[in-house]
Write a protein that holds these residues in place. Structure first.
Motif, PDB file in Angstrom:
ATOM      1  N   ARG A 177       0.672  -1.167   0.036  1.00 32.79           N
ATOM      2  CA  ARG A 177      -0.051  -0.012   0.023  1.00 32.79           C
ATOM      3  C   ARG A 177       0.988   1.271  -0.072  1.00 32.79           C
ATOM      4  O   ARG A 177       1.663   1.409   0.750  1.00 32.79           O
ATOM      5  N   GLY A 178       0.759   2.084  -1.003  1.00 33.07           N
ATOM      6  CA  GLY A 178       1.385   3.378  -0.907  1.00 33.07           C
ATOM      7  C   GLY A 178       2.522   3.252  -2.092  1.00 33.07           C
ATOM      8  O   GLY A 178       2.905   4.562  -2.185  1.00 33.07           O
ATOM      9  N   LYS A 197      -0.563   4.279  -8.140  1.00 32.23           N
ATOM     10  CA  LYS A 197       0.054   3.903  -6.632  1.00 32.23           C
ATOM     11  C   LYS A 197      -0.766   2.990  -5.990  1.00 32.23           C
ATOM     12  O   LYS A 197      -2.202   3.070  -6.431  1.00 32.23           O
TER      13      LYS A 197
END
Length: 233
Positions: A177-178, A197
């Motif tokens: 995540r990210g 992303k």
């Protein structure tokens, strides 16, 4: 005049032709022994030692005669059970099927932990060692080659010397995540790339939600490699 049962049987057989032949328990046992012996020979070529013993078959059993050789196959996985069942079948004009159990022990090399492994640990070659084990004693399966384990992540703690089974390991996240990722959209021989992303963690082969940084749209993509996702068009 009294007629004995034996004499009556002879009389009936004389009137109706010869008694029907039957497949005996011994013939069934011999067929399973031959099948298991062939299985053991095949595994010996791969470095495994197989010992076996067919289960008992009632000697009173008499099934229809089979003009073809009996077919035998495992109906249970012998690699995950020491008591797999076998399906014995006659494919002749009077077909029949029956199940016979067997005691099967497969010994061979498998991977064990060379030292204690903590949850989340990434597997490297020095953390593994080979050891001869009864492979089919583990219903969860075993890992036999290092390429099945190296790079994987430990799901829960493993003691030194413990057999490593597939459920103990998981593929590490290829994106988290990210993370910024490369999004590839493919159609035929044409492809377009953009940056995105990741909105969740995912391993190779899994799907993940990705935000396209150019359009701000959220799309679902397949993880194909660390930092790379793909969208079929």
């Amino acid at each position: 005049m009294r007629i004995t049962n034996f004499a009556l049987l002879l009389l009936m057989s004389g009137l109706s032709g010869p008694l029907l032949a039957a497949t005996t328990a011994e013939q069934i046992r011999n067929a399973t022994l031959e099948f298991l012996d062939n299985f053991a020979s095949e595994q010996a070529k791969e470095g495994y030692t197989v010992s076996f013993e067919p289960g008992s078959i009632d000697n009173r059993l008499a099934l229809a005669e089979c003009e073809k050789p009996l077919s035998v196959e495992f109906s249970g996985d012998p690699w995950k059970s020491t008591s797999p069942s076998m399906l014995v079948a006659c494919e002749g004009t009077r077909p029949w099927r029956m199940f016979v159990t067997a005691s099967v022990s497969i010994h061979g090399p498998a991977l064990v932990a060379a030292r204690p492994l903590t949850r989340g640990k990434r597997i490297t070659g020095d953390l593994l060692r080979r050891q001869s084990v009864e492979v089919n004693a583990s219903r969860r399966g075993v890992i036999t080659t290092t390429d099945q384990a190296i790079g994987m992540q430990v799901r829960r703690g493993i003691n030194a010397g413990s057999l490593i089974t597939p459920d103990m390991l998981s593929a590490p996240n290829a994106v988290e995540r990210g993370d910024h990722v490369i999004i590839t959209a493919k159609t035929g021989g044409f492809s377009v790339r953009s940056r995105g992303k990741a909105l969740a963690n995912a391993s190779v082969g899994e799907q993940v939600l990705v935000e396209n940084l150019r359009s701000s749209r959220t799309i679902k993509a397949n993880v194909v490699a660390p930092g790379h996702v793909e969208i079929p068009m």
